[in-house]
Each structure stands twice: as structure tokens, then as C-alpha cells.
Scaffold this motif. Structure first.
Motif, PDB file in Angstrom:
ATOM      1  N   TRP A  96       0.773  -1.181  -0.048  1.00 28.96           N
ATOM      2  CA  TRP A  96      -0.116  -0.033  -0.050  1.00 28.96           C
ATOM      3  C   TRP A  96       0.800   1.325   0.139  1.00 28.96           C
ATOM      4  CZ3 TRP A  96      -0.496   3.370   4.366  1.00 28.96           C
ATOM      5  CH2 TRP A  96      -1.541   4.544   4.147  1.00 28.96           C
ATOM      6  N   LYS A  97       1.844   1.333   0.765  1.00 29.70           N
ATOM      7  CA  LYS A  97       2.706   2.403   0.945  1.00 29.70           C
ATOM      8  C   LYS A  97       3.353   2.720  -0.464  1.00 29.70           C
ATOM      9  CE  LYS A  97       3.700   2.032   5.787  1.00 29.70           C
ATOM     10  NZ  LYS A  97       4.946   1.854   6.776  1.00 29.70           N
ATOM     11  N   ALA A  98       3.915   1.476  -0.940  1.00 33.10           N
ATOM     12  CA  ALA A  98       4.495   1.685  -2.299  1.00 33.10           C
ATOM     13  C   ALA A  98       3.492   2.225  -3.286  1.00 33.10           C
ATOM     14  CB  ALA A  98       5.078   0.326  -2.669  1.00 33.10           C
ATOM     15  N   LYS A  99       2.388   1.832  -3.560  1.00 27.28           N
ATOM     16  CA  LYS A  99       1.460   2.343  -4.347  1.00 27.28           C
ATOM     17  C   LYS A  99       1.087   3.660  -4.227  1.00 27.28           C
ATOM     18  CE  LYS A  99      -0.682   1.559  -8.087  1.00 27.28           C
ATOM     19  NZ  LYS A  99      -0.129   1.814  -9.284  1.00 27.28           N
ATOM     20  N   VAL A 100       0.901   4.068  -3.000  1.00 27.87           N
ATOM     21  CA  VAL A 100       0.569   5.376  -2.638  1.00 27.87           C
ATOM     22  C   VAL A 100       1.616   6.297  -3.337  1.00 27.87           C
ATOM     23  CG1 VAL A 100       0.389   7.226  -0.908  1.00 27.87           C
ATOM     24  CG2 VAL A 100      -0.808   5.003  -0.847  1.00 27.87           C
ATOM     25  N   ALA A 101       3.031   5.867  -2.969  1.00 31.79           N
ATOM     26  CA  ALA A 101       4.326   6.726  -3.129  1.00 31.79           C
ATOM     27  C   ALA A 101       4.319   6.740  -4.839  1.00 31.79           C
ATOM     28  CB  ALA A 101       5.602   6.034  -2.740  1.00 31.79           C
ATOM     29  N   THR A 102       3.962   5.647  -5.528  1.00 26.18           N
ATOM     30  CA  THR A 102       3.843   5.781  -7.205  1.00 26.18           C
ATOM     31  C   THR A 102       2.820   6.718  -7.541  1.00 26.18           C
ATOM     32  OG1 THR A 102       2.513   3.814  -7.472  1.00 26.18           O
ATOM     33  CG2 THR A 102       5.070   3.694  -7.359  1.00 26.18           C
ATOM     34  N   GLU A 103       1.679   6.711  -7.095  1.00 27.79           N
ATOM     35  CA  GLU A 103       0.677   7.717  -7.512  1.00 27.79           C
ATOM     36  C   GLU A 103       0.947   9.136  -7.232  1.00 27.79           C
ATOM     37  OE1 GLU A 103      -2.571   6.694  -8.922  1.00 27.79           O
ATOM     38  OE2 GLU A 103      -1.756   4.409  -9.127  1.00 27.79           O
ATOM     39  N   VAL A 104       1.634   9.412  -6.190  1.00 28.86           N
ATOM     40  CA  VAL A 104       2.025  10.711  -5.956  1.00 28.86           C
ATOM     41  C   VAL A 104       3.264  11.229  -6.757  1.00 28.86           C
ATOM     42  CG1 VAL A 104       3.002  12.215  -4.259  1.00 28.86           C
ATOM     43  CG2 VAL A 104       1.350  10.731  -3.614  1.00 28.86           C
ATOM     44  N   LYS A 105       3.992  10.130  -6.888  1.00 31.95           N
ATOM     45  CA  LYS A 105       5.035  10.562  -8.065  1.00 31.95           C
ATOM     46  C   LYS A 105       4.606  10.896  -9.351  1.00 31.95           C
ATOM     47  CE  LYS A 105       8.790   8.183 -10.873  1.00 31.95           C
ATOM     48  NZ  LYS A 105       8.272   8.166 -11.670  1.00 31.95           N
ATOM     49  N   GLU A 106       3.602  10.231  -9.903  1.00 31.53           N
ATOM     50  CA  GLU A 106       3.103  10.260 -10.909  1.00 31.53           C
ATOM     51  C   GLU A 106       2.134  11.885 -11.262  1.00 31.53           C
ATOM     52  OE1 GLU A 106       2.151   8.918 -14.843  1.00 31.53           O
ATOM     53  OE2 GLU A 106       3.319   8.003 -13.529  1.00 31.53           O
ATOM     54  N   HIS A 107       1.648  12.129 -10.116  1.00 31.79           N
ATOM     55  CA  HIS A 107       1.066  13.513 -10.101  1.00 31.79           C
ATOM     56  C   HIS A 107       1.142  14.217  -8.839  1.00 31.79           C
ATOM     57  CE1 HIS A 107      -0.981  13.111 -14.038  1.00 31.79           C
ATOM     58  NE2 HIS A 107      -1.311  11.825 -13.671  1.00 31.79           N
ATOM     59  N   PRO A 108       2.564  14.705  -8.604  1.00 31.43           N
ATOM     60  CA  PRO A 108       2.909  15.621  -7.212  1.00 31.43           C
ATOM     61  C   PRO A 108       1.767  16.603  -7.039  1.00 31.43           C
ATOM     62  CG  PRO A 108       4.328  15.740  -8.904  1.00 31.43           C
ATOM     63  CD  PRO A 108       3.653  14.655  -9.542  1.00 31.43           C
ATOM     64  N   GLU A 109       1.218  17.151  -8.276  1.00 32.43           N
ATOM     65  CA  GLU A 109       0.396  18.144  -7.854  1.00 32.43           C
ATOM     66  C   GLU A 109      -0.761  17.944  -7.259  1.00 32.43           C
ATOM     67  OE1 GLU A 109      -0.372  16.981 -12.358  1.00 32.43           O
ATOM     68  OE2 GLU A 109       0.960  16.818 -10.801  1.00 32.43           O
ATOM     69  N   TYR A 110      -1.342  16.744  -7.293  1.00 29.14           N
ATOM     70  CA  TYR A 110      -2.401  16.222  -6.532  1.00 29.14           C
ATOM     71  C   TYR A 110      -1.938  15.299  -5.175  1.00 29.14           C
ATOM     72  CZ  TYR A 110      -4.558  17.604 -10.707  1.00 29.14           C
ATOM     73  OH  TYR A 110      -5.048  18.344 -11.953  1.00 29.14           O
ATOM     74  N   LYS A 111      -1.017  15.535  -4.601  1.00 28.06           N
ATOM     75  CA  LYS A 111      -0.680  14.785  -3.492  1.00 28.06           C
ATOM     76  C   LYS A 111      -1.409  14.898  -2.416  1.00 28.06           C
ATOM     77  CE  LYS A 111       3.619  14.570  -0.401  1.00 28.06           C
ATOM     78  NZ  LYS A 111       2.584  14.722   0.953  1.00 28.06           N
ATOM     79  N   GLU A 112      -2.290  16.276  -2.272  1.00 26.74           N
ATOM     80  CA  GLU A 112      -3.015  16.482  -1.303  1.00 26.74           C
ATOM     81  C   GLU A 112      -4.328  15.616  -1.380  1.00 26.74           C
ATOM     82  OE1 GLU A 112      -5.773  19.923   1.002  1.00 26.74           O
ATOM     83  OE2 GLU A 112      -4.096  20.446  -0.534  1.00 26.74           O
TER      84      GLU A 112
END
Length: 562
Positions: A96-112
């Protein structure tokens, strides 16, 4: 599906995690990973006796609710059972942590947005408390998963006692408005004004008020499926491949909605299956005099399908900051494995051999109250079918899996939208019946990025009994997609696949196995493209050291004499 035959022997993708068939070391020593405390430092163990304005750690509950037994004398301790589950380890889960990190990397502008959605169900107490205090809701970096964050203890408890038992029975609970983490905690109350809901009438209030400053209150919704709906029917926002956030949402999982349209609605709740009943009546607290025995008592085992991750958590307890001991995980894994075997079965039917053709049908029956498999899109089930001749030689095989978790001949390629289609009839070993979802992005391309997913190219997961795919009122979120839509043998509760194989006259033995894998090979390989992220690098290292690639759900064998 393009170029399937040409791609038959290519090895393009790779394998991962989250389900197991046993095996491997049970050591939790830090030496289980290379460069252990430099590359992958141990997670700081959280305090399970924490208190916040609205929540209390599980160890505070354990002082009264562990050490209880059922009518057979079996230990049915509440916190002990919960501690070895994926619910307890929702925030510990390295995938889960790894997938969250990759999704944030893909779109850091939507991190929140990303971390807000993910934290709502995986670190719900931290999410609720931080929101109440008008503090930042975040996971990575200095967020909840950082041991210096003030909400760390609440976050690392995962889905804990005082979260679920404080969910209000609102009109939205069990509706689309209550999905996607839409549960409500009454944050207006503090101290003993905080209500803690339970399934038994006339609870004794004094002991809990004195011990943990909560007031117990009966509410029937604690035994109803709608309690689970908030996080088990989940829609995610859709971000176009150009980075534009759309008004669309995607049904990342819909277990509750699947159940709602099945025959199980009204006969069996989520709790009936996932929280097995204890024998007889149970005194649910070890403190207090002349306490009433209660029945039925639902054990807090929260059985699911994730033996693979449970094995990883067990083997790396120190590394991942896990509270449960090895014995608890062993029990949870054993119970989960048996639970999985009851989810579905496979049967070979209507076999014959004529004019050099061996024909037989394989029927898969879904006994669960939702699709099989359900939940997160990385999961898949498939048929492994072999035919042996009278010399015990394999003359046909479809669906073999290697030690890396890859199904032989199955290629997933996002560059060409190549994936295994749903089959009504199989005539070649390169064809494999796989029950899964394949995600489609806003450019009509195959994707593994959850926030790019707009539709399903394929969803042929086996429907629960009673779910009619032709029902015009069926929500789009649970419709089948791809070839399964028009397959007349793909119906509520089962699917039947015809096999036709050209063979010389002989005696044959047919074996059909139904396997399950929590994290498919292709999903894993796409994730591992991002090993520059420490969360992904850790998950890849953990995965490389496990032998648990899949579970065998059911097997059937028949012999044919022409």
C-alpha cells in the motif's frame, strides 16, 4: 487484445505479492534484508496505548477484551485476533505504501488529494483527528507515516477498535453518499460523552467509562453490512493522462455494491462470513461482576484473501514495525487460507472424446457474496488445466505459473493494449482463462496507474449468485466488461469454459485447478519501475524474498477412456 499468439512466449512483465501458498522463513531478524538499517531502516514501533481527543489505542481496549473464551473454551480475544489482520496492519502494509508513493510521483500536484483519499481508510483515526484539529492530512514525507508526526500512533493502528465502533448510523451509511470513506465520527463529543457502539443491548456502561472514558451504547448497525460499505465501495478521482483532473470517478473496488445486488443481501452480512461466530455465548469482558453472556459473538478475525501480505508481515515484523507476534500471524494465515478455499470451487463436467477431439467443460462456482476475486485491481484468479496421457505425460497445459508468479504464455503490455481476453472456449495452451480487471485510461490505453483509470477494458470476475448482468438497473460500477458481457455461460454465481483439444486416441486424465493471486505479475512489474522510491524499493526487496505467489482454491480431476 492484440498479437496474443505472437506474444505467447514473451516474458514482458513480472510478479508480486499479497497472496501466498506457504513456505519461506518465519524470521523477523533485521538481517533478512541487505544493508538493513541503512537502505531500509526499521520502522519505529508505535504506541498502541495512545489516546487522542476522540480515539484510544487498541491496548487500552485489550485490558478488558483479551483473555475471553467461547463455550468450547476457545480463545476469542478481540484485540489479539484483530492484531494479526490486514485491518490492524492497514497502515503497515508495504505494498500500500509503495502504491501511494508511485501515484504521488505520477502526479505530485495532486498529492493532497491522493493522500487524503488513501489516509481516510488506511489511517482513519489520524485522518479524522487531523481534520478536526485543522492540521495537514498527509502520509508521506513528514506526514502520518513519519514517526515524528503527532498523529503517528493513531495512523499506525490502521483500522482500530475506536474507529469502527464510533462510526455513526447515519442515513448515508450504506449509500453512495457514504462510500469512499464517507463514514461519520461524532467529533462534537469528548470524554465519556463519546459513544462507542456495540451489537448487544443494555451494555454495562460504568466499567468502560471508568477505564477508557467511552460510553457503550447498543446499535444494530454494528452487525450490518453497511458498516463495511464506507471503505469497501470506493471510487477514486480520474486524472487525465495530460494531468487534468476530471469530473469522473472510477470504481476502484465495489465489494459492498456487489453484495447488495446478490442473493446474499438479506440472508448473510459481511460480518457473517468475515467475522466467524464463536461457539455459544461469550462473556465479552474480563472485568466486572456478574456480566451477562452474549450471543452471537462475532470473532474479530476479519478474514479475507491476503495470505501473501500476512506472510510478509510475519517474516519482517521488526523491519515493518508490526505488533502481532508470529503465532498470531500463523493462526491468521491458516484461517485465511481455509476461508479462501470456501470462496469458490471448480468442477470438470460433460467430457467426451470423439473424432480425435477431447471436449470437456470446466465450471467455476462463486460461493462468496461478491465478485470473485473482489477488491483491489491487482487481484486475479485463473484456471490451470492439464491433460495427461496413459504414460502420465502432459499433452496439454494452460495456466501454469512459474516461481516468479508469472502465468506461462500470458503477456500484459501497456504499449499495445495486450492482455488476456475472457474466453468462452479454449483450444490452445496459449489461451488461459483469467478472472481479473484491466484498467483503461482517458486515452483508451491500458494502465496500472489507479488515478488514470476511467473504465475497465476487462472485468470478468465471477459474479456472486443472484447478480444479473442483464439487469438494466445494475449500477455501472459492478457491470462486467469485455467478452464476459456477451458470454451466455458467464452468469450470476458461475462461469463455464469449454475446452476442445485435438489428441490421438488414448486414456486421458484431466486436472483443473483454480488459483488466486493477490498481486498480479504485471501489476507488480509496473510498480517496480519506480524503485528510486524507497517505499517501492523496500516492497520489491520483500517480495524477492518470499515464496508465496498464489493460493490454490479448488481442484478437480477426471479420467476419460475413449
Amino acid at each position: 487484445m492484440f498479437g496474443k499468439k505472437a506474444a505467447y512466449f514473451l516474458i514482458v512483465l513480472s510478479g508480486l505479492m499479497l497472496i501466498g501458498c506457504g513456505g519461506g522463513s518465519s524470521s523477523d531478524s533485521p538481517s533478512s534484508l541487505p544493508d538493513d538499517n541503512t537502505t531500509f531502516p526499521d520502522v519505529v514501533l508505535h504506541n498502541d496505548s495512545f489516546t487522542t481527543t476522540h480515539f484510544s489505542g487498541s491496548q487500552n481496549c485489550a485490558q478488558c477484551h483479551n483473555g475471553i473464551t467461547d463455550a468450547n473454551g476457545t480463545d476469542v480475544s478481540i484485540v489479539k485476533a484483530w492484531q494479526g489482520t490486514m485491518m490492524a496492519n492497514a497502515a503497515t502494509d508495504p505494498l500500500w505504501k509503495a502504491k501511494v508513493a508511485t501515484e504521488v510521483k505520477e502526479h505530485p500536484e495532486y498529492k493532497e488529494i491522493i493522500e487524503g483519499k488513501c489516509s481516510r481508510c488506511h489511517t482513519p483515526m489520524a485522518n479524522v483527528e487531523a481534520t478536526y484539529n485543522s492540521d495537514t492530512v498527509s502520509l508521506l514525507g513528514d506526514g502520518f507515516l513519519n514517526h515524528d508526526n503527532e498523529y503517528y500512533d493513531a495512523a499506525m493502528q490502521g483500522v482500530s477498535c475506536t474507529l469502527c465502533h464510533q462510526i455513526e448510523n447515519t442515513p448515508e451509511l450504506g449509500t453512495t453518499e457514504g462510500f469512499t470513506g464517507g463514514f461519520v465520527i461524532d467529533t462534537n463529543n469528548t470524554g465519556t460523552d463519546r459513544k462507542i457502539y456495540g451489537p448487544f443491548m443494555n451494555p454495562r456502561t460504568g466499567p468502560m467509562q471508568n477505564s477508557v472514558q467511552f460510553t457503550p451504547e447498543y446499535s444494530p448497525h454494528m452487525n450490518e453490512s453497511k458498516l463495511c460499505a464506507s471503505c469497501h465501495s470506493l471510487e477514486t478521482p480520474v486524472i487525465a493522462t495530460d494531468g487534468t483532473i476530471t469530473d469522473e470517478t472510477f470504481p476502484e473496488q465495489a465489494a459492498y455494491t456487489e453484495w447488495e445486488y446478490s442473493d446474499f443481501n438479506g440472508t448473510q452480512s459481511c460480518q457473517d462470513c468475515h467475522m466467524p461466530k464463536a461457539e455459544g455465548s461469550v462473556v465479552i469482558s474480563t472485568r466486572g461482576n456478574n456480566l451477562e453472556q452474549r450471543a452471537p459473538f462475532f470473532q474479530h478475525k476479519f478474514l479475507g484473501a491476503n495470505t501473501y501480505m500476512l506472510e510478509i508481515l510475519k517474516k519482517n515484523r521488526v523491519k515493518l514495525g508490526v505488533l502481532a507476534d508470529e503465532a498470531r500471524f500463523n493462526e491468521s494465515i491458516t484461517d485465511t487460507r481455509e476461508f479462501l478455499k470456501a470462496a469458490a470451487d471448480v468442477n470438470i463436467t460433460q467430457w467426451n472424446f470423439e473424432n480425435g477431439l477431447l471436449n470437456f467443460d470446466v465450471q467455476i462456482t462463486n460461493h462468496s457474496g461478491h465478485k470473485f476475486p473482489t477488491g483491489f485491481p491487482s487481484r486475479r484468479a485463473w484456471l490451470h488445466v492439464t491433460v495427461k496421457n496413459s504414460a502420465d505425460q502432459i499433452v496439454f497445459e494452460s495456466g501454469a505459473i512459474n516461481s516468479e508468479g508469472q502465468i506461462t504464455g500470458v503477456v500484459y503490455d501497456t504499449a499495445t493494449n495486450t492482455y488476456e481476453p475472457h474466453y468462452d472456449k479454449i483450444t490452445d495452451p496459449s489461451q488461459v482463462q483469467i478472472y481479473e480487471t484491466i484498467l483503461e485510461d482517458t486515452d483508451d490505453n491500458m494502465t496500472y496507474i489507479l488515478l488514470h483509470a476511467l473504465h475497465y477494458f476487462k472485468d470478468n470476475r465471477i459474479l456472486p449468485r443472484g447478480l444479473d448482468k442483464n439487469d438494466v438497473n445494475l449500477p455501472e460500477t459492478i457491470n462486467p466488461h469485455g467478452n464476459a458481457e456477451t458470454d451466455n455461460n458467464f452468469i450470476g454465481g458461475s462461469d463455464t469454459v469449454e475446452y476442445e483439444i485435438a489428441l490421438p486416441a488414448d486414456n486421458y486424465t484431466i486436472t483443473a485447478k483454480l488459483h488466486y493471486q493477490t498481486l498480479s505479475y504485471g501489476f507488480a512489474q509496473d510498480l517496480y519501475k519506480n524503485t528510486q522510491l524507497p517505499e517501492v524499493a523496500l516492497m520489491k526487496a520483500l517480495d524477492a524474498r518470499t515464496t508465496n505467489r498464489y493460493e490454490t482454491i479448488s481442484t478437480d480431476t477426471v479420467s476419460i477412456v475413449p
